[in-house]
Scaffold this motif. Sequence first.
Motif, mmCIF file in Angstrom:
data_model
loop_
_atom_site.group_PDB
_atom_site.id
_atom_site.type_symbol
_atom_site.label_atom_id
_atom_site.label_comp_id
_atom_site.label_asym_id
_atom_site.label_seq_id
_atom_site.Cartn_x
_atom_site.Cartn_y
_atom_site.Cartn_z
ATOM 1 N N PRO A 61 -7.632 -5.944 32.544
ATOM 2 C CA PRO A 61 -6.333 -6.454 32.088
ATOM 3 C C PRO A 61 -6.506 -7.551 31.024
ATOM 4 O O PRO A 61 -7.205 -8.546 31.252
ATOM 5 N N LEU A 62 -5.869 -7.350 29.903
ATOM 6 C CA LEU A 62 -6.023 -8.271 28.778
ATOM 7 C C LEU A 62 -5.537 -9.679 29.118
ATOM 8 O O LEU A 62 -6.203 -10.676 28.828
ATOM 9 N N ARG A 63 -4.373 -9.780 29.748
ATOM 10 C CA ARG A 63 -3.807 -11.103 30.040
ATOM 11 C C ARG A 63 -4.712 -11.918 30.957
ATOM 12 O O ARG A 63 -4.924 -13.110 30.734
ATOM 13 N N ASP A 64 -5.284 -11.242 32.000
ATOM 14 C CA ASP A 64 -6.124 -11.977 32.951
ATOM 15 C C ASP A 64 -7.359 -12.551 32.266
ATOM 16 O O ASP A 64 -7.732 -13.707 32.488
ATOM 17 N N VAL A 65 -7.997 -11.753 31.421
ATOM 18 C CA VAL A 65 -9.206 -12.223 30.736
ATOM 19 C C VAL A 65 -8.859 -13.306 29.713
ATOM 20 O O VAL A 65 -9.528 -14.343 29.619
ATOM 21 N N SER A 66 -7.802 -13.080 28.946
ATOM 22 C CA SER A 66 -7.427 -14.031 27.902
ATOM 23 C C SER A 66 -7.087 -15.398 28.475
ATOM 24 O O SER A 66 -7.539 -16.434 27.975
ATOM 25 N N GLU A 67 -6.289 -15.422 29.540
ATOM 26 C CA GLU A 67 -5.896 -16.691 30.131
ATOM 27 C C GLU A 67 -7.082 -17.395 30.763
ATOM 28 O O GLU A 67 -7.137 -18.629 30.794
ATOM 29 N N SER A 68 -8.068 -16.633 31.255
ATOM 30 C CA SER A 68 -9.289 -17.247 31.773
ATOM 31 C C SER A 68 -10.081 -17.915 30.654
ATOM 32 O O SER A 68 -10.825 -18.876 30.883
ATOM 33 N N LEU A 69 -9.921 -17.417 29.435
ATOM 34 C CA LEU A 69 -10.600 -17.995 28.268
ATOM 35 C C LEU A 69 -9.748 -19.064 27.587
ATOM 36 O O LEU A 69 -10.141 -19.592 26.551
ATOM 37 N N GLY A 70 -8.582 -19.372 28.158
ATOM 38 C CA GLY A 70 -7.711 -20.388 27.549
ATOM 39 C C GLY A 70 -6.915 -19.870 26.382
ATOM 40 O O GLY A 70 -6.481 -20.636 25.523
ATOM 41 N N VAL A 71 -6.719 -18.547 26.345
ATOM 42 C CA VAL A 71 -5.961 -17.932 25.257
ATOM 43 C C VAL A 71 -4.637 -17.419 25.816
ATOM 44 O O VAL A 71 -4.607 -16.706 26.825
ATOM 45 N N ASN A 72 -3.552 -17.787 25.155
ATOM 46 C CA ASN A 72 -2.229 -17.345 25.591
ATOM 47 C C ASN A 72 -1.911 -15.958 25.031
ATOM 48 O O ASN A 72 -2.289 -15.631 23.903
#
Length: 239
Positions: A61-72
């Motif tokens: 899932p893109l959102r889960d990985v992105s938010e873990s990296l501090g990316v909205n």
Amino acid sequence: MKKRIICLTFILTLVCSSLAFASGYSRSITAYFSNIKVSLNGKTLNFSNEPFIYGGTVYVPLRDVSESLGVNVAWDDRNNTVYMHDDSSLGYTNSSSEIEMLKNQLKAKDAEIDRLKKDDDDDDDKDLEDLEDKLNDDYDRYTKGRETLKFKYDLSQRSNGDIKVKMTGDFDRTSSAWSRREPSRFRDFIEDTVCDKIRDEFREDIEITVYDEDKDTCGEYEYDYSDRKLEKDYDEYED
């Protein structure tokens, strides 16, 4: 290695679905689920949907990985576009340590600016004192009139940068020593000596006030640096 092989049918209803896609199609694919784990900096990530393998590629899932990296992440269903940005692109930071570091850097910059301003002010004060000594040593006498006039110079600088000059004479304002001088040549003396010397050091307008020994005002003049011109505001016994 045991794998669960599940044939999935992903029906992407791109016209009337809750995502309201503008256009699209449905497609059946075969994906492999094998309890896939993803580790970020030694920490296992949790996902809202289980990762799978399709066509030799792992999908997460893109959102889960992105938010873990501090990316909205934001989805624009009108333009079928995923927008991603981190806080640094907006001028923000997530790290309190980074904020503290920036604050300390700003404080250091402010301290450096204050120090440079002080050094500059100290240099200006020293230049002003040196110039004052120079005028008192070399231009303490006016000899172009019927009587010699002696002056003491006091220089200061206003907050707007203008140089203020006090010329205090050893005579009384009503005495013949002041009245019998030649006013036009006296103005030349102020312009060609006092103002020129100051102008060489400071590119500022100059205010000159002449006092007698009783601190009474005898004359007031203003020198415009941009016009290189001396103007008379007031001159006792002016012809």
